[in-house]
Design a protein around this motif. Structure first.
Motif, mmCIF file in Angstrom:
data_model
loop_
_atom_site.group_PDB
_atom_site.id
_atom_site.type_symbol
_atom_site.label_atom_id
_atom_site.label_comp_id
_atom_site.label_asym_id
_atom_site.label_seq_id
_atom_site.Cartn_x
_atom_site.Cartn_y
_atom_site.Cartn_z
ATOM 1 N N GLY A 85 0.852 -1.124 -0.093
ATOM 2 C CA GLY A 85 0.028 -0.046 0.012
ATOM 3 C C GLY A 85 1.126 1.190 -0.027
ATOM 4 N N ILE A 86 1.808 1.341 1.042
ATOM 5 C CA ILE A 86 2.691 2.538 0.916
ATOM 6 C C ILE A 86 3.552 2.605 -0.465
ATOM 7 N N GLY A 87 3.823 1.577 -0.869
ATOM 8 C CA GLY A 87 4.509 1.601 -2.239
ATOM 9 C C GLY A 87 3.576 1.993 -3.387
ATOM 10 N N ALA A 88 2.339 1.528 -3.341
ATOM 11 C CA ALA A 88 1.413 1.869 -4.219
ATOM 12 C C ALA A 88 1.081 3.364 -4.237
ATOM 13 N N PHE A 89 0.736 3.599 -2.944
ATOM 14 C CA PHE A 89 0.191 5.087 -2.806
ATOM 15 C C PHE A 89 1.740 6.215 -3.321
ATOM 16 N N GLY A 90 2.746 5.844 -2.749
ATOM 17 C CA GLY A 90 4.151 6.547 -2.814
ATOM 18 C C GLY A 90 4.300 6.607 -4.575
ATOM 19 N N THR A 91 4.307 5.443 -4.942
ATOM 20 C CA THR A 91 4.597 5.474 -6.605
ATOM 21 C C THR A 91 3.562 6.087 -7.381
ATOM 22 N N ALA A 92 2.322 6.058 -6.963
ATOM 23 C CA ALA A 92 1.264 6.808 -7.696
ATOM 24 C C ALA A 92 1.548 8.635 -7.555
ATOM 25 N N MET A 93 1.878 8.903 -6.213
ATOM 26 C CA MET A 93 2.413 10.173 -5.826
ATOM 27 C C MET A 93 3.428 10.721 -6.733
ATOM 28 N N ILE A 94 4.456 9.856 -6.919
ATOM 29 C CA ILE A 94 5.661 10.165 -7.442
ATOM 30 C C ILE A 94 5.216 10.238 -9.090
ATOM 31 N N GLY A 95 4.346 9.574 -9.681
ATOM 32 C CA GLY A 95 3.972 9.577 -10.732
ATOM 33 C C GLY A 95 3.289 10.999 -11.092
ATOM 34 N N ILE A 96 2.377 11.284 -10.100
ATOM 35 C CA ILE A 96 1.553 12.558 -10.300
ATOM 36 C C ILE A 96 2.741 13.688 -10.252
ATOM 37 N N TRP A 121 6.207 13.747 -10.220
ATOM 38 C CA TRP A 121 7.470 13.764 -11.130
ATOM 39 C C TRP A 121 7.113 13.445 -12.770
ATOM 40 N N PHE A 122 6.510 12.221 -13.022
ATOM 41 C CA PHE A 122 6.179 11.878 -14.336
ATOM 42 C C PHE A 122 4.788 12.636 -14.974
ATOM 43 N N LYS A 123 4.339 13.549 -13.883
ATOM 44 C CA LYS A 123 2.999 14.209 -14.473
ATOM 45 C C LYS A 123 1.873 13.489 -15.056
ATOM 46 N N ASP A 124 1.742 12.322 -14.356
ATOM 47 C CA ASP A 124 0.528 11.433 -14.179
ATOM 48 C C ASP A 124 -0.625 12.360 -13.985
ATOM 49 N N PRO A 125 -1.740 11.995 -14.584
ATOM 50 C CA PRO A 125 -3.061 12.746 -14.211
ATOM 51 C C PRO A 125 -3.455 12.664 -12.636
ATOM 52 N N ALA A 126 -4.042 13.651 -12.309
ATOM 53 C CA ALA A 126 -4.069 14.037 -10.629
ATOM 54 C C ALA A 126 -5.612 14.166 -10.813
ATOM 55 N N THR A 127 -6.634 13.567 -11.153
ATOM 56 C CA THR A 127 -7.920 13.567 -11.263
ATOM 57 C C THR A 127 -8.478 13.593 -9.692
ATOM 58 N N PHE A 128 -9.776 14.107 -9.552
ATOM 59 C CA PHE A 128 -10.457 14.166 -8.341
ATOM 60 C C PHE A 128 -10.611 12.749 -7.824
ATOM 61 N N TRP A 129 -11.136 11.808 -8.505
ATOM 62 C CA TRP A 129 -11.496 10.612 -8.051
ATOM 63 C C TRP A 129 -10.122 9.757 -7.733
ATOM 64 N N ARG A 130 -9.030 9.826 -8.667
ATOM 65 C CA ARG A 130 -7.948 9.136 -8.143
ATOM 66 C C ARG A 130 -7.283 9.661 -6.941
ATOM 67 N N LEU A 131 -7.353 10.784 -6.675
ATOM 68 C CA LEU A 131 -6.809 11.375 -5.230
ATOM 69 C C LEU A 131 -7.862 10.866 -4.227
ATOM 70 N N VAL A 132 -9.205 10.858 -4.380
ATOM 71 C CA VAL A 132 -9.875 10.308 -3.338
ATOM 72 C C VAL A 132 -9.564 9.028 -3.094
ATOM 73 N N PHE A 133 -9.507 8.084 -4.086
ATOM 74 C CA PHE A 133 -9.057 6.707 -3.865
ATOM 75 C C PHE A 133 -7.770 6.505 -3.344
ATOM 76 N N LEU A 134 -6.814 7.336 -3.750
ATOM 77 C CA LEU A 134 -5.502 7.295 -2.931
ATOM 78 C C LEU A 134 -5.545 7.613 -1.476
ATOM 79 N N THR A 135 -6.478 8.565 -1.348
ATOM 80 C CA THR A 135 -6.596 9.002 0.229
ATOM 81 C C THR A 135 -7.438 7.762 0.959
ATOM 82 N N GLY A 136 -8.147 7.278 0.063
ATOM 83 C CA GLY A 136 -8.787 5.951 0.897
ATOM 84 C C GLY A 136 -7.762 4.935 1.163
ATOM 85 N N MET A 137 -6.846 4.731 0.397
ATOM 86 C CA MET A 137 -5.644 3.706 0.434
ATOM 87 C C MET A 137 -5.152 3.849 1.860
#
Length: 107
Positions: free
Chosen positions: A64-75, A77-93
């Motif tokens: 979970g830490i790896g998935a959350f952290g990697t998603a945040m790094i993607g957002i 550093w790599f300019k992955d999309p930071a949509t509302f729902w993506r952030l909601v579910f990452l927060t839920g994680m």
């Protein structure tokens, strides 16, 4: 102490997944070496943490830490999309990971 080790293991997972992405299919030697070293450290630390934290909990928190952290790094550093729902579910994680910590006794 074991929870701190587990958190560091999860952060190392963020590091090794980022290095994997930066290694360009393991063709960039320095990033590939960093990937291997961080992988070894991460797996070693999660193994150590699982001696006192239930295995299922340790694994869920580590990934979970790896998935959350990697998603945040993607957002970030790599300019992955930071949509509302993506952030909601990452927060839920994160809420779920904290919940696991609260309800999981040490061995």
């Amino acid at each position: 102490m074991y929870w701190l080790i587990l958190i560091v293991a999860g952060l190392c997972e963020c590091g090794f997944t980022t290095c994997l992405a930066l290694s360009n299919g393991l063709t960039k030697t320095s990033w590939a070496i960093a990937f291997v070293l961080l992988s070894i450290v991460s797996f070693g630390l999660v193994t150590l943490a699982a001696q006192k934290i239930p295995l299922g909990t340790a694994y869920a928190v580590w990934t979970g830490i790896g998935a959350f952290g990697t998603a945040m790094i993607g957002i970030i550093w790599f300019k992955d999309p930071a949509t509302f729902w993506r952030l909601v579910f990452l927060t839920g994680m994160i809420v779920c990971l904290v919940g696991l910590k609260v309800v999981s006794p040490e061995k």
